[in-house]
Motif scaffolding. Structure first.
Motif, PDB file in Angstrom:
ATOM      1  N   PRO B 234      17.562 -65.564  83.938  1.00  0.00           N
ATOM      2  CA  PRO B 234      17.443 -66.475  85.134  1.00  0.00           C
ATOM      3  C   PRO B 234      18.174 -65.821  86.268  1.00  0.00           C
ATOM      4  CG  PRO B 234      18.984 -67.505  83.358  1.00  0.00           C
ATOM      5  CD  PRO B 234      18.434 -66.479  82.886  1.00  0.00           C
ATOM      6  N   LEU B 235      19.046 -65.033  86.119  1.00  0.00           N
ATOM      7  CA  LEU B 235      19.857 -64.257  87.049  1.00  0.00           C
ATOM      8  C   LEU B 235      18.891 -63.360  87.793  1.00  0.00           C
ATOM      9  CD1 LEU B 235      22.742 -63.622  88.115  1.00  0.00           C
ATOM     10  CD2 LEU B 235      22.763 -61.886  87.003  1.00  0.00           C
ATOM     11  N   THR B 236      18.035 -62.359  86.927  1.00  0.00           N
ATOM     12  CA  THR B 236      17.224 -61.616  87.678  1.00  0.00           C
ATOM     13  C   THR B 236      16.010 -62.464  88.146  1.00  0.00           C
ATOM     14  OG1 THR B 236      16.045 -61.251  85.571  1.00  0.00           O
ATOM     15  CG2 THR B 236      17.853 -59.538  86.154  1.00  0.00           C
ATOM     16  N   GLY B 237      15.553 -63.434  87.270  1.00  0.00           N
ATOM     17  CA  GLY B 237      14.432 -64.204  88.053  1.00  0.00           C
ATOM     18  C   GLY B 237      14.902 -65.091  89.414  1.00  0.00           C
ATOM     19  N   GLY B 238      16.067 -65.395  89.346  1.00  0.00           N
ATOM     20  CA  GLY B 238      16.720 -66.295  90.741  1.00  0.00           C
ATOM     21  C   GLY B 238      16.611 -64.886  91.805  1.00  0.00           C
ATOM     22  N   ILE B 239      17.147 -63.931  91.462  1.00  0.00           N
ATOM     23  CA  ILE B 239      17.249 -62.938  92.569  1.00  0.00           C
ATOM     24  C   ILE B 239      16.116 -62.524  92.931  1.00  0.00           C
ATOM     25  CG2 ILE B 239      18.320 -60.698  93.191  1.00  0.00           C
ATOM     26  CD1 ILE B 239      20.634 -61.214  91.051  1.00  0.00           C
ATOM     27  N   SER B 240      15.157 -62.141  92.120  1.00  0.00           N
ATOM     28  CA  SER B 240      13.664 -61.595  92.598  1.00  0.00           C
ATOM     29  C   SER B 240      13.278 -62.639  93.324  1.00  0.00           C
ATOM     30  CB  SER B 240      12.849 -61.319  91.207  1.00  0.00           C
ATOM     31  OG  SER B 240      13.480 -60.713  90.175  1.00  0.00           O
ATOM     32  N   ALA B 241      13.086 -63.993  92.796  1.00  0.00           N
ATOM     33  CA  ALA B 241      12.550 -64.997  93.669  1.00  0.00           C
ATOM     34  C   ALA B 241      12.809 -65.046  95.168  1.00  0.00           C
ATOM     35  CB  ALA B 241      12.411 -66.242  92.780  1.00  0.00           C
ATOM     36  N   ALA B 242      14.263 -64.987  95.178  1.00  0.00           N
ATOM     37  CA  ALA B 242      14.774 -65.313  96.480  1.00  0.00           C
ATOM     38  C   ALA B 242      14.626 -64.142  97.522  1.00  0.00           C
ATOM     39  CB  ALA B 242      16.210 -65.682  96.369  1.00  0.00           C
TER      40      ALA B 242
END
Lengths: 243, 287
Positions: B234-242
């Motif tokens: 979720p950390l890399t997912g959240g950073i990538s998405a934002a």
């Protein structure tokens, strides 16, 4: 005394193929029983049917004196074959053993520290406490088998159904698994194992059930492990061993 | 200085990235990653039919988000069901079934979109954004739908983490413990569908699978512990998405979906090289 497991006229079909045909058998309480028979005899299917994992076409199954259903199966621990899972899974030995406690913890509730402490005691029992944190993919086959055994112990069941607990492990592991099974018997538990190695049946088990689609013979190992019974269970394939 | 509107968009897509990362971990472990690709492509005919339905009902000249999302979800479910049915009732394997369903549903969707264009209502432009995502044009309403759906997915996964883990590691044992495999699998599919539908507007249906798979795959490279995977993905997912959404907001005509995927892929590439235990460098050093 009520038998731990009593199967009457059990039929199971996979499509049009009948894999269990009017199988009837009993396993006595407080004993270690082997189910033996050739490949394709339906041994694994038999345990799966008992656990409700495959649909049965007809017949009756009694567990510890009660009809097999969701409730009575809670008293039964099932240990699948080690090869049934992908061991390249992100979990430690302790995580897997804790899975045996999930039903106790309650569905939808988190695993807490005290659950992990309890899980560790079962890893101690199988002699793997020092490998608790090790990823399961890095364990040897024998260690993985003992992790599965510890998970079964964690279920604190009265009846244990094990699919090939001795498969693919070295002699030392085999001895330690046998010790654990004997310890379980000493505390009044019943153990039923699907077993492949005919050489060890008489040494390891109290009772045996020779099985091939239906029961060929059952009772104390000495009475079951006769050339005649084995010949009938295994057909021509066992000629060399028997002679 | 980031404007208030941009900030809201960042938060919305960030939460979506977190939900996708968490869901992706379990999809990866259940070996169902590719099925999400079939489902996301299968949403297109539903979006088009939803548009036509909304048009017929006179809702917002067709671009009525709830109707479009319901259409997307329905055809996504039909797509997933069709893959399962083909697998069970033919001799085709799952990857073949996925290929068949993905392409035919997507083809049907494109045909329907072209038909909508011939209607001359001039609103097809709104539907195009579902293909590749368009974060900059997100309305306040769309952002709140995204956030609510994503937070629901996150909550469901945190509550059922134990059960999903059991399902992924040992389905036979799970069933023997009296849990229904069918229901657990349907739950996982529902979570995936929720992420896909939520991501339609932001990442777009062609690339939303990347947000499910890549962060989970990145996390897997770093660790053998599920608890850590459930933080890293979720950390890399959240950073990538934002950050993808942020970049696309500042560069004209840059589809957000593609930017998000590239950033996620960059994380994966870096991890592939430097991650401990599973990374290239460590692997090379092994005796």
């Amino acid at each position: 005394m009520t038998p731990a497991l009593c199967v009457t006229n059990l039929c199971v079909d996979y499509g049009t193929k009948r894999v269990l045909d009017n199988a009837s058998l009993e396993a006595a309480s407080g004993r270690i029983t082997a189910i033996i028979g050739p490949n394709g005899a339906g041994k694994s299917t038999l345990i799966k049917a008992v656990m409700g994992l495959v649909p049965i076409s007809s017949g009756d199954i009694q567990l510890l004196g009660h009809k097999a259903d969701r409730r009575s199966r809670k008293q039964v621990a099932y240990m699948p074959q080690r090869t049934a899972v992908d061991w390249d899974f992100p979990a430690s030995a302790l995580d897997v053993v804790a899975m045996g406690l999930y039903a106790d913890i309650g569905w939808g509730r988190p695993v807490r520290r005290r659950h992990l402490t309890e899980a560790l005691t079962y890893l101690e029992k199988v002699g793997l406490a020092d490998l608790a944190k090790r990823p399961i993919g890095q364990l040897s086959g024998g260690q993985q088998q003992r992790v599965f055994l510890a998970r079964a112990l964690a279920q604190k069941a009265d009846l244990y159904l094990m699919d090939e607990p001795f498969a693919g492990v070295d002699a030392a592991t085999e001895a330690s698994i046998l010790d654990i099974l004997k310890g379980m018997k000493a505390t009044g538990r019943t153990v039923i194992c699907v077993h492949h190695d005919l050489q060890t049946v008489t040494d390891y088990f109290d009772d045996a059930i020779a099985f091939n689609i239906r029961t060929i013979a059952s009772g104390p190992v000495k009475e079951v492990m006769t050339p005649e019974h084995l010949q009938r269970a295994y057909g021509g394939r066992l000629l060399m061993v028997a002679s | 200085m980031i404007s208030y509107n941009t900030l809201i968009v960042l938060l919305g897509t960030g939460v979506l990235g977190i939900a996708a990362g968490l869901t992706g971990v379990f999809l990866l472990l259940r070996k169902r990653s590719l099925l999400s690709d079939a489902v996301s492509h299968a949403t297109l005919p539903g979006i088009a039919l939803g548009f036509l339905a909304a048009l017929a009902l006179g809702l917002d000249d067709g671009r009525h988000l709830p109707t479009l999302l319901i259409g997307a979800a329905c055809s996504g479910i039909i797509g997933a069901g069709a893959v399962q049915w083909l697998k069970d009732h033919s001799r085709l394997s799952e990857d073949t079934a996925i290929g068949v369903i993905l392409s035919s549903f997507f083809g049907l969707g494109i045909v329907l979109l072209s038909y909508i264009q011939t209607l001359g209502t001039g609103s097809r432009a709104g539907l195009d954004s579902f293909l590749l995502g368009q974060t900059a044009a997100l309305t306040r309403e769309e952002i709140s739908v995204t956030a609510v759906m994503a937070l629901t997915v996150i909550a469901a996964i945190l509550i059922l983490r134990k059960e999903l883990t059991l399902l992924c590691f040992d389905p036979i044992f799970t069933a023997a413990r009296g849990l229904s495999l069918r229901w657990l699998d349907m739950l996982l599919m529902a979570l995936m569908l929720a992420v896909v539908c939520t991501g339609l507007k932001t990442v777009g249906l062609i690339l939303v699978i990347a947000l499910l798979i890549i962060p989970a795959a990145t996390a897997r490279l770093w660790t053998d512990r599920l608890s850590l995977m459930l933080i890293l993905a979720p950390l890399t997912g959240g950073i990538s998405a934002a950050s993808g959404a942020l970049i696309s907001a500042y560069i004209a005509h840059m589809p957000a979906g593609a930017m998000i995927v590239l950033i996620a892929a960059l994380f994966l590439a870096i991890s592939f090289i430097i991650a401990p235990a599973h990374g290239l460098i460590h692997w090379r050093r092994r005796p």
